[in-house]
Design an enzyme around this catalytic site. Structure first.
Site, PDB file in Angstrom:
ATOM      1  N   CYS A 120       0.799  -1.237   0.000  1.00  0.00           N
ATOM      2  CA  CYS A 120       0.000   0.000   0.000  1.00  0.00           C
ATOM      3  C   CYS A 120       0.831   1.287   0.000  1.00  0.00           C
ATOM      4  O   CYS A 120       0.309   2.357  -0.296  1.00  0.00           O
ATOM      5  CB  CYS A 120      -0.936   0.007   1.192  1.00  0.00           C
ATOM      6  SG  CYS A 120      -1.791  -1.550   1.396  1.00  0.00           S
TER       7      CYS A 120
ATOM      8  N   ASN B 112     -10.263   0.137  -0.519  1.00  0.00           N
ATOM      9  CA  ASN B 112      -8.805   0.119  -0.382  1.00  0.00           C
ATOM     10  C   ASN B 112      -8.213  -0.497  -1.656  1.00  0.00           C
ATOM     11  O   ASN B 112      -8.406  -1.676  -1.924  1.00  0.00           O
ATOM     12  CB  ASN B 112      -8.438  -0.709   0.856  1.00  0.00           C
ATOM     13  CG  ASN B 112      -6.940  -0.809   1.092  1.00  0.00           C
ATOM     14  OD1 ASN B 112      -6.135  -0.491   0.216  1.00  0.00           O
ATOM     15  ND2 ASN B 112      -6.571  -1.262   2.279  1.00  0.00           N
TER      16      ASN B 112
ATOM     17  N   HIS C 120      -2.966   6.979   2.411  1.00  0.00           N
ATOM     18  CA  HIS C 120      -3.488   5.705   1.888  1.00  0.00           C
ATOM     19  C   HIS C 120      -4.920   5.529   2.365  1.00  0.00           C
ATOM     20  O   HIS C 120      -5.253   5.813   3.520  1.00  0.00           O
ATOM     21  CB  HIS C 120      -2.592   4.560   2.376  1.00  0.00           C
ATOM     22  CG  HIS C 120      -3.150   3.213   2.075  1.00  0.00           C
ATOM     23  ND1 HIS C 120      -3.649   2.869   0.835  1.00  0.00           N
ATOM     24  CD2 HIS C 120      -3.318   2.105   2.863  1.00  0.00           C
ATOM     25  CE1 HIS C 120      -4.079   1.627   0.867  1.00  0.00           C
ATOM     26  NE2 HIS C 120      -3.894   1.146   2.089  1.00  0.00           N
TER      27      HIS C 120
HETATM   28  O1  UT7 Z   1      -4.171  -1.339   3.398  1.00  0.00           O
HETATM   29  C1  UT7 Z   1      -3.409  -1.992   4.357  1.00  0.00           C
HETATM   30  C2  UT7 Z   1      -3.557  -1.331   5.676  1.00  0.00           C
HETATM   31  N1  UT7 Z   1      -4.691  -1.907   6.365  1.00  0.00           N
HETATM   32  C3  UT7 Z   1      -5.271  -1.218   7.337  1.00  0.00           C
HETATM   33  O2  UT7 Z   1      -4.918  -0.105   7.604  1.00  0.00           O
HETATM   34  C4  UT7 Z   1      -6.400  -1.927   8.075  1.00  0.00           C
HETATM   35  C5  UT7 Z   1      -6.412  -1.497   9.515  1.00  0.00           C
HETATM   36  N2  UT7 Z   1      -7.509  -2.152  10.268  1.00  0.00           N
HETATM   37  C6  UT7 Z   1      -8.802  -1.776  10.103  1.00  0.00           C
HETATM   38  O3  UT7 Z   1      -9.106  -0.906   9.307  1.00  0.00           O
HETATM   39  C7  UT7 Z   1      -9.835  -2.439  10.990  1.00  0.00           C
HETATM   40  O4  UT7 Z   1      -9.191  -3.218  11.953  1.00  0.00           O
HETATM   41  C8  UT7 Z   1     -10.836  -3.331  10.194  1.00  0.00           C
HETATM   42  C9  UT7 Z   1     -11.736  -2.456   9.338  1.00  0.00           C
HETATM   43  C10 UT7 Z   1     -10.084  -4.317   9.314  1.00  0.00           C
HETATM   44  C11 UT7 Z   1     -11.740  -4.095  11.178  1.00  0.00           C
HETATM   45  O5  UT7 Z   1     -12.407  -3.190  12.050  1.00  0.00           O
HETATM   46  P1  UT7 Z   1     -12.359  -3.365  13.618  1.00  0.00           P
HETATM   47  O6  UT7 Z   1     -13.125  -2.257  14.183  1.00  0.00           O
HETATM   48  O7  UT7 Z   1     -10.904  -3.497  14.031  1.00  0.00           O
HETATM   49  O8  UT7 Z   1     -13.148  -4.714  13.820  1.00  0.00           O
HETATM   50  P2  UT7 Z   1     -12.672  -6.068  14.550  1.00  0.00           P
HETATM   51  O9  UT7 Z   1     -11.810  -6.864  13.617  1.00  0.00           O
HETATM   52  O10 UT7 Z   1     -12.169  -5.783  15.914  1.00  0.00           O
HETATM   53  O11 UT7 Z   1     -14.047  -6.810  14.709  1.00  0.00           O
HETATM   54  C12 UT7 Z   1     -15.081  -6.300  15.613  1.00  0.00           C
HETATM   55  C13 UT7 Z   1     -16.305  -7.140  15.436  1.00  0.00           C
HETATM   56  C14 UT7 Z   1     -16.034  -8.651  15.532  1.00  0.00           C
HETATM   57  O12 UT7 Z   1     -17.152  -9.254  16.127  1.00  0.00           O
HETATM   58  P3  UT7 Z   1     -17.107  -9.692  17.676  1.00  0.00           P
HETATM   59  O13 UT7 Z   1     -15.970 -10.652  17.780  1.00  0.00           O
HETATM   60  O14 UT7 Z   1     -16.877  -8.420  18.453  1.00  0.00           O
HETATM   61  O15 UT7 Z   1     -18.452 -10.295  17.891  1.00  0.00           O
HETATM   62  C15 UT7 Z   1     -15.986  -9.057  14.091  1.00  0.00           C
HETATM   63  O16 UT7 Z   1     -16.339 -10.425  13.886  1.00  0.00           O
HETATM   64  O17 UT7 Z   1     -16.871  -6.912  14.152  1.00  0.00           O
HETATM   65  C16 UT7 Z   1     -17.039  -8.158  13.493  1.00  0.00           C
HETATM   66  N3  UT7 Z   1     -16.881  -7.934  12.062  1.00  0.00           N
HETATM   67  C17 UT7 Z   1     -17.894  -7.603  11.258  1.00  0.00           C
HETATM   68  N4  UT7 Z   1     -19.199  -7.415  11.494  1.00  0.00           N
HETATM   69  C18 UT7 Z   1     -19.967  -7.070  10.445  1.00  0.00           C
HETATM   70  C19 UT7 Z   1     -15.731  -7.997  11.328  1.00  0.00           C
HETATM   71  N5  UT7 Z   1     -16.004  -7.723  10.049  1.00  0.00           N
HETATM   72  C20 UT7 Z   1     -17.331  -7.483   9.973  1.00  0.00           C
HETATM   73  C21 UT7 Z   1     -18.196  -7.139   8.928  1.00  0.00           C
HETATM   74  N6  UT7 Z   1     -19.507  -6.945   9.200  1.00  0.00           N
HETATM   75  N7  UT7 Z   1     -17.769  -6.997   7.649  1.00  0.00           N
END
Ligand code: UT7
Length: 314
Positions: free
Chosen positions: A115, A270, A240
């Site tokens: 990225c 992204n 990014h």
């Molecule tokens: O380009 C390369 C650089 N990449 C980045 O900069 C990515 C950086 N990270 C992020 O942007 C975020 O961590 C994500 C967008 C990838 C994820 O968001 P988050 O707020 O960190 O969510 P999480 O992974 O902590 O998940 C929270 C909850 C989980 O459920 P429980 O365990 O709390 O019940 C996930 O299973 O959200 C759930 N979840 C979803 N729910 C609905 C994860 N993905 C989804 C989804 N829809 N698509």
């Protein structure tokens, strides 16, 4: 070949495939919904390639950047493509772009820092011009990430899109591309992975989120310092496009809320190495940043690599 003091961006272009994938369509494939995606990431829709290869998209974006710069392909000395989704090992994407644009004799190479790739590519092209190895360069970020998406994994399949963005650099005695600040957190490099022959994108989202929102503001400040521009003097900020919450957090910490901040993630998702050139080209196309005004580019992601520099708008 003469030695220039530096380079400047003479033209920008981008290409996005016509097929648009909405959050609603994704919610029919996996257990997700529009409200979660908008609130946690900020994406409303993304573009998905159909038959267009990475090289096809790179060629279209590159051709548009050349048109904007008023240059013919034959007038460019160097082609650099940043991508992490090239399928073929050889020939590289840059050579394919050169062939498609009917170039002959140009140096052409690819860069893979995921990225942050476009800022790395821009820096190496700028360095080549400063060193007298080229007088001009076509610099492209192009990705077909949806080939590597696991469409059953709701935590990643909602994030990515396809496309390409490009800039034409020409030698200039008043540099319009500032010094690059680049590096990485190699010990945590596996936090984002596309590994093996049947590769799928995997990431430790929270690790990357925490790194992006804590480590990158000092990098952005350093890039401004080295360019002799205060963050509050920036006309634009093009980070990014990985997550709207990351973009807003860095913009707040950097104190650039008054600048035009690229939020192309909303409509593009992204697109890794393509995200900053696409977003910059759109800001310029819409006339949102004055000609010659300083804009900070800040790439970060897979690796965990980063690179940033201040550029003057064409
Ligand atoms: O380009 C390369 C650089 N990449 C980045 O900069 C990515 C950086 N990270 C992020 O942007 C975020 O961590 C994500 C967008 C990838 C994820 O968001 P988050 O707020 O960190 O969510 P999480 O992974 O902590 O998940 C929270 C909850 C989980 O459920 P429980 O365990 O709390 O019940 C996930 O299973 O959200 C759930 N979840 C979803 N729910 C609905 C994860 N993905 C989804 C989804 N829809 N698509």
């Amino acid at each position: 070949m003469r030695n220039w003091q530096g380079s400047r961006i003479a033209g920008l272009g981008y290409y996005q495939p016509p097929r648009v994938l909405t959050n609603k369509e994704l919610s029919e494939r996996v257990d997700t919904d529009d409200a979660w995606i908008r609130s946690r990431v900020g994406i409303e829709r993304r573009h998905v390639a159909d038959t267009e290869s990475v090289a096809d998209m790179a060629t279209r974006a590159g051709g548009r950047a050349l048109d904007a710069a008023g240059l013919r392909p034959a007038e460019v000395d160097l082609v650099v493509v940043a991508t992490c989704t090239s399928v073929d090992r050889v020939p590289n994407v840059a050579s394919r772009v050169a062939a498609e644009l009917e170039m002959e004799g140009q140096a052409a190479y690819d860069i893979n820092t995921a990225c942050s790739g476009f800022s790395y590519a821009l820096a190496t092209a700028d360095h080549a011009i400063r060193a007298g190895a080229a007088g001009s360069a076509l610099v492209i970020g192009a990705e077909r990430l949806t080939d590597y998406v696991d469409w059953k994994d709701r935590s990643t399949c909602i994030l990515f899109g396809d496309g390409a963005g490009a800039a034409v650099l020409v030698g200039a005695d008043e540099p319009g591309v500032g010094p690059v600040v680049w590096g990485g957190a190699a010990q945590r490099g596996s936090a984002i992975r596309i590994e093996g022959t049947s590769a799928r994108i995997e990431q430790d989202g929270q690790t990357v989120f925490h790194w992006a929102t804590t480590a990158l503001t000092p990098i952005a400040q350093e890039a401004c310092l080295r360019a002799g521009v205060k963050p509050e003097e920036l006309a634009g900020f093009v980070p990014h496009q990985a997550n709207l919450r990351i973009i807003n957090a860095i913009a707040r910490d950097l104190g650039v809320e008054e600048a035009v901040i690229a939020r192309d993630i909303v409509s593009s998702g992204n697109t890794s190495a393509a995200s900053t050139p696409i977003a910059l080209a759109k800001l310029v196309q819409r006339g949102e940043v004055p000609r010659g005004a300083p804009v900070l580019l800040l790439g970060f992601g897979g690796g965990l690599t980063f690179a940033g520099q201040v550029v003057n708008c064409p």
